[in-house]
Write an enzyme that holds these catalytic residues in place. Sequence first.
Site, PDB file in Angstrom:
ATOM      1  N   SER A 136       0.652  -1.113  -0.035  1.00  0.00           N
ATOM      2  CA  SER A 136      -0.054  -0.172  -0.004  1.00  0.00           C
ATOM      3  C   SER A 136       0.689   1.209  -0.219  1.00  0.00           C
ATOM      4  O   SER A 136       1.656   1.535  -0.856  1.00  0.00           O
ATOM      5  CB  SER A 136      -0.973  -0.258   1.006  1.00  0.00           C
ATOM      6  OG  SER A 136      -1.727   1.038   1.211  1.00  0.00           O
ATOM      7  N   HIS A 137       0.553   2.208   1.029  1.00  0.00           N
ATOM      8  CA  HIS A 137       1.509   3.412   1.062  1.00  0.00           C
ATOM      9  C   HIS A 137       2.695   3.250   1.534  1.00  0.00           C
ATOM     10  O   HIS A 137       3.411   4.615   1.746  1.00  0.00           O
ATOM     11  CB  HIS A 137       0.630   4.326   1.995  1.00  0.00           C
ATOM     12  CG  HIS A 137       0.455   3.614   3.213  1.00  0.00           C
ATOM     13  ND1 HIS A 137      -0.453   2.819   3.524  1.00  0.00           N
ATOM     14  CD2 HIS A 137       0.746   4.086   4.553  1.00  0.00           C
ATOM     15  CE1 HIS A 137      -0.356   2.290   4.892  1.00  0.00           C
ATOM     16  NE2 HIS A 137       0.275   3.248   5.483  1.00  0.00           N
TER      17      HIS A 137
ATOM     18  N   ASP B 168      -1.915   6.938  -3.448  1.00  0.00           N
ATOM     19  CA  ASP B 168      -0.916   6.000  -2.832  1.00  0.00           C
ATOM     20  C   ASP B 168      -0.179   5.126  -3.669  1.00  0.00           C
ATOM     21  O   ASP B 168      -0.654   4.928  -4.813  1.00  0.00           O
ATOM     22  CB  ASP B 168      -1.359   5.527  -1.548  1.00  0.00           C
ATOM     23  CG  ASP B 168      -2.316   4.519  -1.587  1.00  0.00           C
ATOM     24  OD1 ASP B 168      -2.965   4.258  -2.475  1.00  0.00           O
ATOM     25  OD2 ASP B 168      -2.225   3.471  -0.624  1.00  0.00           O
TER      26      ASP B 168
ATOM     27  N   ASP C 106      -0.679   1.530  -4.137  1.00  0.00           N
ATOM     28  CA  ASP C 106      -1.584   0.703  -4.625  1.00  0.00           C
ATOM     29  C   ASP C 106      -3.020   1.310  -5.356  1.00  0.00           C
ATOM     30  O   ASP C 106      -3.858   0.665  -5.707  1.00  0.00           O
ATOM     31  CB  ASP C 106      -1.869  -0.368  -4.093  1.00  0.00           C
ATOM     32  CG  ASP C 106      -2.521  -0.157  -2.677  1.00  0.00           C
ATOM     33  OD1 ASP C 106      -2.667   0.834  -2.333  1.00  0.00           O
ATOM     34  OD2 ASP C 106      -2.892  -1.190  -1.916  1.00  0.00           O
TER      35      ASP C 106
ATOM     36  N   ASP D  69      -5.171   3.034  -3.513  1.00  0.00           N
ATOM     37  CA  ASP D  69      -6.642   2.901  -2.874  1.00  0.00           C
ATOM     38  C   ASP D  69      -6.741   3.944  -1.909  1.00  0.00           C
ATOM     39  O   ASP D  69      -8.006   4.210  -1.588  1.00  0.00           O
ATOM     40  CB  ASP D  69      -6.825   1.573  -2.295  1.00  0.00           C
ATOM     41  CG  ASP D  69      -5.727   1.075  -1.237  1.00  0.00           C
ATOM     42  OD1 ASP D  69      -4.848   2.303  -0.987  1.00  0.00           O
ATOM     43  OD2 ASP D  69      -5.799   0.184  -0.588  1.00  0.00           O
ATOM     44  N   ARG D  70      -5.854   4.733  -1.795  1.00  0.00           N
ATOM     45  CA  ARG D  70      -5.946   5.951  -0.750  1.00  0.00           C
ATOM     46  C   ARG D  70      -5.795   7.427  -1.686  1.00  0.00           C
ATOM     47  O   ARG D  70      -5.533   7.242  -2.723  1.00  0.00           O
ATOM     48  CB  ARG D  70      -4.952   5.967   0.228  1.00  0.00           C
ATOM     49  CG  ARG D  70      -4.870   4.516   1.065  1.00  0.00           C
ATOM     50  CD  ARG D  70      -3.914   4.860   2.252  1.00  0.00           C
ATOM     51  NE  ARG D  70      -3.688   3.547   3.023  1.00  0.00           N
ATOM     52  CZ  ARG D  70      -3.694   3.508   4.106  1.00  0.00           C
ATOM     53  NH1 ARG D  70      -3.406   4.450   5.025  1.00  0.00           N
ATOM     54  NH2 ARG D  70      -3.549   2.251   4.640  1.00  0.00           N
TER      55      ARG D  70
ATOM     56  N   LYS E 172     -11.462   0.335  -1.219  1.00  0.00           N
ATOM     57  CA  LYS E 172     -11.398   1.524  -1.295  1.00  0.00           C
ATOM     58  C   LYS E 172     -10.771   1.933  -2.529  1.00  0.00           C
ATOM     59  O   LYS E 172      -9.956   1.181  -3.016  1.00  0.00           O
ATOM     60  CB  LYS E 172     -10.606   2.225   0.018  1.00  0.00           C
ATOM     61  CG  LYS E 172      -9.198   1.546   0.194  1.00  0.00           C
ATOM     62  CD  LYS E 172      -8.700   2.286   1.502  1.00  0.00           C
ATOM     63  CE  LYS E 172      -7.339   1.618   2.179  1.00  0.00           C
ATOM     64  NZ  LYS E 172      -7.691   0.180   2.820  1.00  0.00           N
TER      65      LYS E 172
END
Length: 626
Positions: free
Chosen positions: A184-185, A349, A351, A353-354, A449
């Site tokens: 992720s982030h 971010d 991937d 999703d944010r 998300k």
Amino acid sequence: MATALRLENLFSPFNNKLTSSSSSSSTNVTLSHPSLLSLSTSQLPKLTSSSKSKPIPLRSNNRASSSSVLVKASSSSSPSSTAINSVPTKPIEGQKTGTSGLRKKVKVFKQENYLANWIQALFNSLPPEDFKNGLLVLGGDGRYFNREAAQIIIKIAAGNGVGKILVGRLVSHLANGGFIMSASHNPGGPEYDWGIKFNYNSGQPAPESITDKIYGNTLSISEIKMAAIPDVDLSRLGVTEYGSFSVEVIDPVADYLELMENVFDFPLIRSLFSRSDFRFIFDAMHAVTGAYAKPIFVDTLGANPDSIANGVPLEDFGHGHPDPNLTYAKDLVDILYGENAPDFGAASDGDGDRNMILGRGFFVTPSDSVAIIAANAQAAIPYFKNGPKGLARSMPTSGALDRVAEKLKLPFFEVPTGWKFFGNLMDAGKLSICGEESFGTGSDHIREKDGIWAVLAWLSIIAFRNKDKKVGEKLVSVSDVVKEYWATYGRNFFSRYDYEECESEGANKMMGYLRDLISKSKAGEKYGNYVLQFADDFTYTDPVDGSVASKQGIRFVFTDGSRIIFRLSGTGSAGATVRIYIEQFEPDVSKHDLDAQIALKPLIDLALSVSKLKEFTGREKPTVIT
């Protein structure tokens, strides 16, 4: 421009369903959204112009992998047309998944059999009918180690009887589940982070009933089943077959774009971008949304090509930290707070999703963002023309969304941190829009998300509010929308303090101390100028299946509605991340323009004092303040 196969929020119940040969336990789901398997730019296929284009045949790669990750196999034969090797192994400590899968440093995953053990433990945890001869999807965020990991996952999937692996994303397909290679982030590269998680057949992250089984099986695993097939060439679109097992690499962008065109009013957004008095910037942070930004924002909606910053996906995210917040997206923040700033800024971010939303000289907190989207959704977004079904937020997220639900008379849910808790509510038809204070926002168009969805939602709101404005008239700005929201609903001042990579021992002792403190607390006790309403360790009972999640965050809730919350995050790859959440509601419009850190200072000081954070962790100041 570099292209990337992008897939993380893999599934959606949105469009018409196609037919596919898969086991009876599979579910009709749309494999759609940004976050994916992004290979290095030199290895990526040239995307076809349409999802219906004839695929380019794959050429299998017979080279042995050059990866330093090795799974040592002893050979045995299988009655199938593809030989299956039995790989002796033994349990490896530390493979318990957090809120977003298993995340560790790359060097940990490169240990012999480390990733292979977890993947095999997953298959050992699923009923055979959930994957035998079925379809699984494989995606990731483009970070370092994805290419090597993909080959390991594919071979173990084949070894366990999976019929097909789909690399990329398709608008509709029968799928049994999907692997997501992402941290992720978190930063990427040889010295940084990597992660893996599994999304189940309805598209949501695997529930705790599955992740607990996976962890249990990692403690007793003795064998890995791995197909004796060569590495698959993932750089070309098309299908590679090995007996009854196949791998298909598909075009990822066109289908997601089609989905978004059905959710939003693209002509309306296009009219906003066509205005000479509106300027926009999107920072892809050298992550997967770079592959989507140009086709969506520039080619389809008409944004200026120069509006895409850091749009080339890189395995190490350009040596950056792909976390869209005020600390790690500082370059974007400086632009929006500088002279002659654009009207609208956004970032996503690693991937995809944010998201972070900014106006000219103005930051929209994630808690306010989801509430404002919900308040404006029916008017501005065609997908919600009949109104949202329900609203939900994670427990640490501010209570702003609660007030929208109350005014709109919508069902409302407060769930633990982790997107998987929203999935059951969506599948049961109880939830349409949800969000987390950790910059995650989404809806039931998919079961994850979705950063680009959130940006398009905000653009829709701004476009709708300005659709009748003539050139020369003052546009309704991001800050105008937020302040009008505050005037209607009140402002929930909110801040989060992150203390990253603390020593786990000290962090756990602090949480133990706080649990002991709340066990002795009583309503009416005074904490400085605040009077305690209750203190607890949040427990959630799922209204759909009755499952219970306990110890989800320590809460001190005061009689004026103020809250202090303490959690250990499950998204880091090393040590422990202590998060402190501080919230205070303010109905007085004359105080809405106060800086959050000033408005919340008494509560922040109280949180640090009550927790004895410095004493337990040795930390003088947080790593990140949101």
